[in-house]
Motif scaffolding. Structure first.
Motif, PDB file in Angstrom:
ATOM      1  N   HIS A  41      75.466  37.898 -51.101  1.00 17.86           N
ATOM      2  CA  HIS A  41      76.766  38.524 -50.911  1.00 17.86           C
ATOM      3  C   HIS A  41      77.297  38.243 -49.512  1.00 17.86           C
ATOM      4  CE1 HIS A  41      80.021  41.272 -51.033  1.00 17.86           C
ATOM      5  NE2 HIS A  41      79.493  42.112 -50.169  1.00 17.86           N
ATOM      6  N   GLN A  80      77.095  46.021 -51.390  1.00 18.02           N
ATOM      7  CA  GLN A  80      78.273  46.156 -50.542  1.00 18.02           C
ATOM      8  C   GLN A  80      77.896  46.823 -49.224  1.00 18.02           C
ATOM      9  OE1 GLN A  80      81.634  45.208 -51.273  1.00 18.02           O
ATOM     10  NE2 GLN A  80      81.665  45.515 -49.049  1.00 18.02           N
ATOM     11  N   SER A 124      84.165  38.944 -49.450  1.00 19.79           N
ATOM     12  CA  SER A 124      83.888  39.438 -50.785  1.00 19.79           C
ATOM     13  C   SER A 124      85.119  39.981 -51.472  1.00 19.79           C
ATOM     14  CB  SER A 124      82.838  40.544 -50.709  1.00 19.79           C
ATOM     15  OG  SER A 124      82.716  41.172 -51.947  1.00 19.79           O
ATOM     16  N   PRO A 181      79.780  39.678 -47.088  1.00 21.77           N
ATOM     17  CA  PRO A 181      80.659  40.828 -46.964  1.00 21.77           C
ATOM     18  C   PRO A 181      82.003  40.503 -46.354  1.00 21.77           C
ATOM     19  CG  PRO A 181      78.578  41.133 -45.742  1.00 21.77           C
ATOM     20  CD  PRO A 181      78.618  39.733 -46.262  1.00 21.77           C
TER      21      PRO A 181
END
Length: 517
Positions: free
Chosen positions: A75, A516, A80, A77
């Motif tokens: 991921h 997240q 995203s 951030p």
């Protein structure tokens, strides 16, 4: 309980607080920033249109694994599509220097004491995470030990220091400083010890333990009070002078009574003695507590120049001192509040400046939203994030560094917190329980971490369902982790996390598992 819609934190327009329940006379709630999660139709979004999200991603892998989003890919951030879960646009307001940065001081000296704040310089930035730089970061961010110096790293407790100084200097009262773990009580006590010493007080501090008796602690203190402060012959110049080194020698051999201790302390002159008992919550002996209560009363009634500052983990005076109504007039209770977002931001940026690095405003925002006013976690996240940045050759801490710091904090969490979290979610409806627990962590809270379940209401301000309230009650039960504690008032029940560090753990754990940061 079926869940739809998003769990969000309050959209923070600034570092101030949102109005509390004025009808009930409660303090204003702390402003919260957006953090969204799984759909939850019964929970009203707490906040504004920023929304954001802890959403997507489901329950990720182990805490030591690479951060991954819902696709299984690492991921990012910063780019995203999930949005800035913990973002709040507060970077322009947090971490700014305050015009009033001077620590409060005692206004009157005792016996010509010297004044003057200390200062710590910031060596130049070194390349790479060398042992020297690692030590420098540990001096700038100190999660595991209290602040020792009165310098730019001591942030956010000016009002508390002023209140304690006023109680000691103007009211001649004894002080009880209490609050949850991780709020910085010992750092405040260290500051008072040094500020009092600068004003000429004879300031002595001791950390309590269950093994130390009342006699042990006060003999230790009296050994530190030299005979030069004895009132020998002042009232009776014809009295024979005693030859001794410290006040401890004036006590009888073996045990002694509170009255005998009081008589010895009455011999002090030409100074004012401040005795600080830190971590008093470790004392479990009821006889110790009774003797201390008697000493409070005797010192006050005798106008002896000795003040006690008692520091401990508690939510009220009864937890710390027991029920002694007769001593209430002798004491000033000081309940240490959580820090504001502005103060947390200043704490992070002051540490960065002392270490010769910088934190991106967005990283500061995210730290503020994870820690919710608890300086311990602010220091811990700051330390790990700074190490991450330096190890990759950067002088600026970014969100990727914060992701690493969150993982480290989760790995290092207290075993009691991890176990309670696991018991709280040990049921078939784990997803629903996670949503409610996360909503509790996101809920606006007052300066002491207490929140109103009405803030968990559904769309349109509808009150929470019986099912949601039932989950809150379940989370209070020991067999389900005892995560929450009810705060019962006439016709009204609010809640707080039993261990305030659980709130930060929930926020970081859920952000990690949902991909997240």
């Amino acid at each position: 309980m079926s869940m739809g819609g998003g769990i969000t934190g309050g959209g923070a327009a600034g570092p101030g607080s949102t109005p509390g329940n004025a009808a009930h006379g409660h303090p204003p709630m702390q402003s919260q920033s957006p953090l969204a999660g799984r759909p939850a139709p019964h929970l009203r979004p707490v906040g504004g249109p920023e929304g954001g999200g802890l959403g997507g991603g489901g329950l990720g892998g182990g805490l030591g694994e690479t951060m991954r989003g819902p696709s299984g890919l690492r991921h990012d951030p910063l780019n995203s599509p999930l949005g800035g879960g913990f973002g709040g646009g507060l970077g322009a307001q947090r971490g700014q220097p305050s015009a009033d940065t001077e620590l409060p001081r005692f206004t009157m000296t005792v016996n010509g004491g010297l004044r003057g704040p200390g200062a710590v310089g910031a060596p130049a930035m070194l390349k790479g995470l060398t042992p020297e730089l690692n030590g420098l970061l540990r001096e700038a961010f100190t999660p595991t030990r209290p602040k020792q110096q009165l310098n730019s790293l001591f942030i956010g407790r000016t009002d508390t220091l002023k209140r304690i100084i006023s109680a000691i200097e103007e009211e001649r009262a004894h002080v009880i400083l209490f609050g949850d773990r991780g709020r910085g009580k010992t750092s405040v006590a260290n500051a008072i010890e040094k500020i009092a010493g600068q004003a000429g007080y004879l300031s002595l501090k001791l950390t309590c333990s269950a093994e130390l008796s009342f006699e042990d602690i006060f003999r230790h203190f009296l050994k530190k009070i030299p005979s030069t402060y004895y009132r020998s012959g002042i009232d009776n110049p014809f009295a024979s002078r005693r030859s001794f080194t410290s006040f401890n020698e004036l006590l009888p051999e073996g045990g002694f009574s509170v009255t005998e201790l009081n008589e010895v302390l009455a011999g002090i002159h030409a100074t004012h003695v401040l005795l600080i008992l830190d971590e008093y919550d470790r004392v479990t002996d009821e006889d110790f507590r009774n003797k201390l209560a008697e000493l409070f009363k005797n010192l006050t009634d005798s106008s002896i120049p000795v003040t006690l500052l008692v520091v401990g983990v508690a939510e009220n005076l009864d937890q710390l001192l027991g029920k002694h109504p007769s001593i209430q007039r002798s004491l000033v209770p000081v309940h240490l509040p959580l820090m504001t977002d502005v103060e947390i931001g200043r704490l992070i940026n002051a540490g960065a400046e002392n270490a010769g690095i910088a934190f991106a405003p967005e990283a500061v925002d995210r730290i503020c939203e994870f820690v919710r006013g608890l300086p311990y976690y602010a220091q811990l996240l700051g330390l790990h994030a700074a190490r991450s940045a330096v190890s990759r050759g950067s002088t600026v801490v970014e969100r990727d560094d914060l992701a690493y710091a969150v993982t480290r904090c989760l790995q290092e969490a207290e075993r009691g917190i991890v176990d309670s979290y696991a018991r709280a979610l040990a049921a078939e409806r784990r997803a629903e329980l996670e949503d409610v627990l996360l909503a509790c962590a996101l809920c606006p809270a007052d300066a002491y971490g207490t929140f109103d379940p009405k803030e968990l209401a559904g769309p349109g301000g509808a009150p929470p369902t019986k099912e949601a309230l039932g989950i809150l009650e379940r989370l209070c039960r020991e067999e389900y982790g005892g995560v929450l504690a009810p705060v019962v008032e006439p016709g009204w029940t609010r809640y707080r996390f039993r261990n305030q560090m659980m709130r930060q753990y929930v926020l970081m754990r859920q952000a990690h598992e949902r991909g997240q940061i």
